[in-house]
Design an enzyme around this catalytic site. Structure first.
Site, mmCIF file in Angstrom:
data_model
loop_
_atom_site.group_PDB
_atom_site.id
_atom_site.type_symbol
_atom_site.label_atom_id
_atom_site.label_comp_id
_atom_site.label_asym_id
_atom_site.label_seq_id
_atom_site.Cartn_x
_atom_site.Cartn_y
_atom_site.Cartn_z
ATOM 1 N N ASP A 13 1.075 -0.760 0.011
ATOM 2 C CA ASP A 13 -0.584 -0.465 0.192
ATOM 3 C C ASP A 13 0.654 1.250 -0.023
ATOM 4 O O ASP A 13 2.365 1.058 -0.247
ATOM 5 C CB ASP A 13 -0.595 -0.056 1.119
ATOM 6 C CG ASP A 13 -0.246 0.374 2.652
ATOM 7 O OD1 ASP A 13 1.514 0.772 2.372
ATOM 8 O OD2 ASP A 13 -0.997 0.212 3.316
ATOM 9 N N CYS A 70 3.310 -3.283 4.180
ATOM 10 C CA CYS A 70 2.733 -2.194 4.732
ATOM 11 C C CYS A 70 3.148 -1.610 5.598
ATOM 12 O O CYS A 70 4.049 -1.454 6.028
ATOM 13 C CB CYS A 70 0.644 -2.699 4.778
ATOM 14 S SG CYS A 70 0.666 -3.746 6.111
ATOM 15 N N THR A 72 2.782 -1.565 9.138
ATOM 16 C CA THR A 72 3.529 -2.736 9.840
ATOM 17 C C THR A 72 3.407 -3.995 9.458
ATOM 18 O O THR A 72 3.866 -4.634 9.778
ATOM 19 C CB THR A 72 1.980 -2.826 11.168
ATOM 20 O OG1 THR A 72 1.007 -3.119 10.231
ATOM 21 C CG2 THR A 72 2.020 -1.827 11.374
ATOM 22 N N HIS A 103 9.634 -23.901 8.126
ATOM 23 C CA HIS A 103 8.730 -24.966 8.366
ATOM 24 C C HIS A 103 7.138 -24.934 7.969
ATOM 25 O O HIS A 103 6.309 -25.666 8.729
ATOM 26 C CB HIS A 103 8.213 -24.564 9.782
ATOM 27 C CG HIS A 103 9.768 -24.980 11.309
ATOM 28 N ND1 HIS A 103 9.931 -25.020 12.235
ATOM 29 C CD2 HIS A 103 11.564 -25.368 10.699
ATOM 30 C CE1 HIS A 103 10.978 -25.482 12.987
ATOM 31 N NE2 HIS A 103 12.084 -25.091 12.038
ATOM 32 N N HIS A 138 7.039 -31.629 9.121
ATOM 33 C CA HIS A 138 6.743 -29.857 8.845
ATOM 34 C C HIS A 138 5.559 -30.161 7.936
ATOM 35 O O HIS A 138 4.836 -29.522 7.956
ATOM 36 C CB HIS A 138 7.414 -28.973 8.653
ATOM 37 C CG HIS A 138 9.290 -29.038 9.204
ATOM 38 N ND1 HIS A 138 8.737 -28.132 10.313
ATOM 39 C CD2 HIS A 138 10.144 -28.992 9.762
ATOM 40 C CE1 HIS A 138 9.613 -28.386 11.376
ATOM 41 N NE2 HIS A 138 10.306 -28.714 10.750
HETATM 42 C C1 RB5 Z 1 -1.898 2.866 6.758
HETATM 43 O O1 RB5 Z 1 -2.425 3.302 7.399
HETATM 44 C C2 RB5 Z 1 -1.519 1.052 7.367
HETATM 45 O O2 RB5 Z 1 -3.004 0.907 8.900
HETATM 46 C C3 RB5 Z 1 -1.350 0.733 6.915
HETATM 47 O O3 RB5 Z 1 -0.453 -0.132 5.439
HETATM 48 C C4 RB5 Z 1 -0.608 -0.548 7.523
HETATM 49 O O4 RB5 Z 1 0.223 -0.826 8.403
HETATM 50 C C5 RB5 Z 1 -2.616 -2.067 8.134
HETATM 51 O O5 RB5 Z 1 -1.411 -2.779 9.010
#
Ligand code: RB5
Length: 155
Positions: A13, A70, A72, A103, A138
């Site tokens: 994203d 993304c 996180t 695994h 596994h």
């Molecule tokens: C976008 O702001 C953020 O929410 C997205 O990139 C991600 O971290 C969601 O899990």
């Protein structure tokens, strides 16, 4: 035995765009065949849309592996894991990256641009792409994951 060619479907994203560009540099240096499924600019997009495109490309066998980024690495991985046949692993260290292949036979790697720097992310992706599934005990456990999908779909 000829080693299978690892092809890569890639996506992020807006919050993972710059890290995805770093990963693309590594893929080019290592001469991987890859396709970038977007996003291609800083404009805000919804990570499940990107996860869906990459998950479809991996599930269909068009690409062997996927890498999703993304902010996180969490949301995009949760979304990808909704698709049967997808085993997306969030890895922010090289030990987990290696283990997720050996695994869990993870077929999608997810990472968060807001969590790790480009150097570590490149190392994680490179190790993840080079590591084979270990099979053996596994394989039985991964098969049990696949069996859960069958139970879910028969309800
Ligand atoms: C976008 O702001 C953020 O929410 C997205 O990139 C991600 O971290 C969601 O899990």
């Amino acid at each position: 035995m000829t080693k299978e060619i690892v092809t890569v479907a890639l996506g992020s994203d807006h919050a993972g765009l710059r890290l995805k560009e770093e990963i693309i540099k590594m893929l080019q240096e290592e001469e991987y065949v890859y396709k970038d499924f977007g996003t291609f600019c800083e404009e805000s997009v919804d990570y499940p849309d990107i996860a869906l495109d990459v998950a479809k490309a991996v599930k269909s066998g068009e690409y062997k592996r996927g890498i999703l980024i993304c902010g996180t690495g969490i949301g995009i991985g949760i979304a990808a894991n909704k698709m049967d046949g997808i085993r997306a692993a969030l890895c922010h260290d090289t030990f987990s990256a290696k283990a997720s292949r050996e695994h869990n036979d993870a077929n999608i790697l997810t990472m968060g641009e807001r969590i790790i720097g480009p150097g570590l992310a490149r190392d994680i992706a490179a190790i993840w792409l080079k590591t084979d599934f270990a099979g053996g005990r596994h394989a039985r456990r991964v098969q049990k994951i696949i069996d859960i999908e069958k139970i879910k779909n028969s309800d």
